[in-house]
Design a protein around this motif. Sequence first.
Motif, mmCIF file in Angstrom:
data_model
loop_
_atom_site.group_PDB
_atom_site.id
_atom_site.type_symbol
_atom_site.label_atom_id
_atom_site.label_comp_id
_atom_site.label_asym_id
_atom_site.label_seq_id
_atom_site.Cartn_x
_atom_site.Cartn_y
_atom_site.Cartn_z
ATOM 1 N N VAL A 168 0.868 -1.180 0.000
ATOM 2 C CA VAL A 168 0.000 0.000 0.000
ATOM 3 C C VAL A 168 0.902 1.226 0.000
ATOM 4 O O VAL A 168 2.049 1.171 0.424
ATOM 5 C CB VAL A 168 -0.926 0.067 1.234
ATOM 6 N N MET A 169 0.348 2.338 -0.495
ATOM 7 C CA MET A 169 1.062 3.621 -0.409
ATOM 8 C C MET A 169 0.304 4.529 0.542
ATOM 9 O O MET A 169 -0.927 4.608 0.493
ATOM 10 C CB MET A 169 1.121 4.263 -1.794
ATOM 11 N N ILE A 170 1.039 5.189 1.442
ATOM 12 C CA ILE A 170 0.418 6.161 2.361
ATOM 13 C C ILE A 170 1.170 7.476 2.259
ATOM 14 O O ILE A 170 2.407 7.481 2.257
ATOM 15 C CB ILE A 170 0.522 5.735 3.842
ATOM 16 N N ASP A 171 0.429 8.580 2.227
ATOM 17 C CA ASP A 171 1.067 9.886 2.327
ATOM 18 C C ASP A 171 1.210 10.180 3.819
ATOM 19 O O ASP A 171 0.253 10.577 4.483
ATOM 20 C CB ASP A 171 0.239 10.955 1.585
ATOM 21 N N VAL A 172 2.411 9.953 4.344
ATOM 22 C CA VAL A 172 2.567 9.852 5.797
ATOM 23 C C VAL A 172 2.422 11.175 6.532
ATOM 24 O O VAL A 172 1.957 11.202 7.675
ATOM 25 C CB VAL A 172 3.913 9.178 6.183
ATOM 26 N N ILE A 173 2.801 12.274 5.890
ATOM 27 C CA ILE A 173 2.713 13.560 6.611
ATOM 28 C C ILE A 173 1.265 14.026 6.646
ATOM 29 O O ILE A 173 0.774 14.465 7.681
ATOM 30 C CB ILE A 173 3.584 14.638 5.927
ATOM 31 N N THR A 174 0.578 13.921 5.505
ATOM 32 C CA THR A 174 -0.799 14.419 5.485
ATOM 33 C C THR A 174 -1.705 13.523 6.336
ATOM 34 O O THR A 174 -2.670 14.012 6.937
ATOM 35 C CB THR A 174 -1.331 14.544 4.037
ATOM 36 N N CYS A 175 -1.414 12.225 6.413
ATOM 37 C CA CYS A 175 -2.223 11.327 7.267
ATOM 38 C C CYS A 175 -1.892 11.478 8.743
ATOM 39 O O CYS A 175 -2.746 11.284 9.598
ATOM 40 C CB CYS A 175 -1.947 9.869 6.930
ATOM 41 N N GLY A 176 -0.645 11.720 9.054
ATOM 42 C CA GLY A 176 -0.232 11.795 10.457
ATOM 43 C C GLY A 176 0.303 10.465 10.965
ATOM 44 O O GLY A 176 -0.071 9.388 10.482
ATOM 45 N N TRP A 177 1.170 10.582 11.955
ATOM 46 C CA TRP A 177 1.914 9.393 12.413
ATOM 47 C C TRP A 177 1.050 8.390 13.149
ATOM 48 O O TRP A 177 1.309 7.181 13.101
ATOM 49 C CB TRP A 177 3.120 9.807 13.271
ATOM 50 N N SER A 178 0.017 8.839 13.863
ATOM 51 C CA SER A 178 -0.804 7.844 14.563
ATOM 52 C C SER A 178 -1.532 6.985 13.538
ATOM 53 O O SER A 178 -1.688 5.771 13.714
ATOM 54 C CB SER A 178 -1.773 8.489 15.548
ATOM 55 N N ALA A 179 -1.967 7.612 12.429
ATOM 56 C CA ALA A 179 -2.612 6.840 11.355
ATOM 57 C C ALA A 179 -1.620 5.849 10.740
ATOM 58 O O ALA A 179 -1.966 4.703 10.450
ATOM 59 C CB ALA A 179 -3.150 7.783 10.283
#
Length: 413
Positions: free
Chosen positions: A241-252
């Motif tokens: 999977v790909m996640i946009d880590v900054i826009t989602c946030g670290w807890s996500a």
Amino acid sequence: MTGIEYDDFLDLEYEPASTDLVCTFTIDPATDMSMEAAASRVASESSNGTWAALHVDEAELTDLGAVACGIDGSRVTVAYPADLFETGSMPQILSCIAGNIMGMKAVDSIRLEDCTWPASIVDGFPGPQFGTSVANELLDAGERPVLATVPKPKVGLSTSAHVDVGEAAWRGGIDLLKDDENLTDQAFNPFEDRLAESLAARDRVQEDVGERKDYLVNVTAETNKMLERVDLVAEHGGGFVMIDVITCGWSAVQTVRERCADHGLAIHAHRAMHAAFDRTDHHGVSMRVIAQIARLCGVDHIHTGTAGLGKLENEDTPGINAWLHGECHGLQPVLPVASGGLHPGVVDQLIDALGTDICIQAGGGIHGHPDGTHAGAKALRQATEASLEGVSLEADAEEHEELATALEKWGAE
Ligand code: CAP
Ligand code: MG
């Protein structure tokens, strides 16, 4: 009763313990403030002090104060006792070391540059499941860099057009098809249709070419929605999977990492918005620290730039990649992704600068090839293989027309 004041947080004789989280900041103190005064305020506000002297019963007080223990020009070292931090909570750590202090009037600017993570904190995080091993555990890259592509235009292609681009790129020699950051689940290209059709195409291509291929599908969304999408990827037989880590946030990211472990899915971390924190060299949070956080939280790939060879500003790509590959209390290494304005003509320099344990990701540099995506993918693979064999791109282009056309178009810089 004792008074805790700002000055109590400065001790230039203190040697950080191996159990401390040690952070390095660049600080520009406010006018009329000495560096010592600013540094002790930073240590205080980010641990257990505040602006007013507090009167606390010493018997009740656990010693959780951070210590500003080094000043070297504008560089300030602060050591935090590990007990200050909740086990396995990245948001809690960041609320301390990159929280209120970013806006303190005592500093004109402050940038968190680097962290040395103690085992006790690292042990609370999962780290990557696969990391650099995706190259051969999930794909067939062998010793060469993993090759990825993102269809362009970023958004607007219908599902079938998007899948066709992916199929042409896989057949041309690319390992991974990747969604762009602003493509998630829009009406023109719905998530589940794209997922199902892309993975069906992947299976056809794998069968035909005899190499494993996969799809970095962008699951970025509200956290519960993201978990549903992760489950769908597993149901449809995807590997990543790909996640946009900054826009989602670290807890996500932490939540998704757990769900991905249930399914054995690898995580590709895109970093849109990172430049809001790291672009200036005097304020914010460095990309180095963002990459460290991502590794602790457990991503397998993360974008770290192109060592200045592409279209975007980069911060010390080689240094960040060395940290991602290096030892950190037993965490798996992360595969760094070079992306942004890359094309076949820079692959040799990219590999010289960053080595082969990377992913090379090109969008425009493949789909903008004068003969289309399939030829563009072939040219990127040709340039990669030539660089590994120590053959110059120009010499290789004499044997490979796709690479020759790419070099004519973009040059071999
Ligand atoms: C690249 C890209 C990537 C950026 C990310 C884009 O396309 O898809 O998102 O490279 O930047 O949207 O620009 P091109 P970074 O290959 O066509 O440039 O890796 O620095 O986070
Ligand atoms: Mg993109």
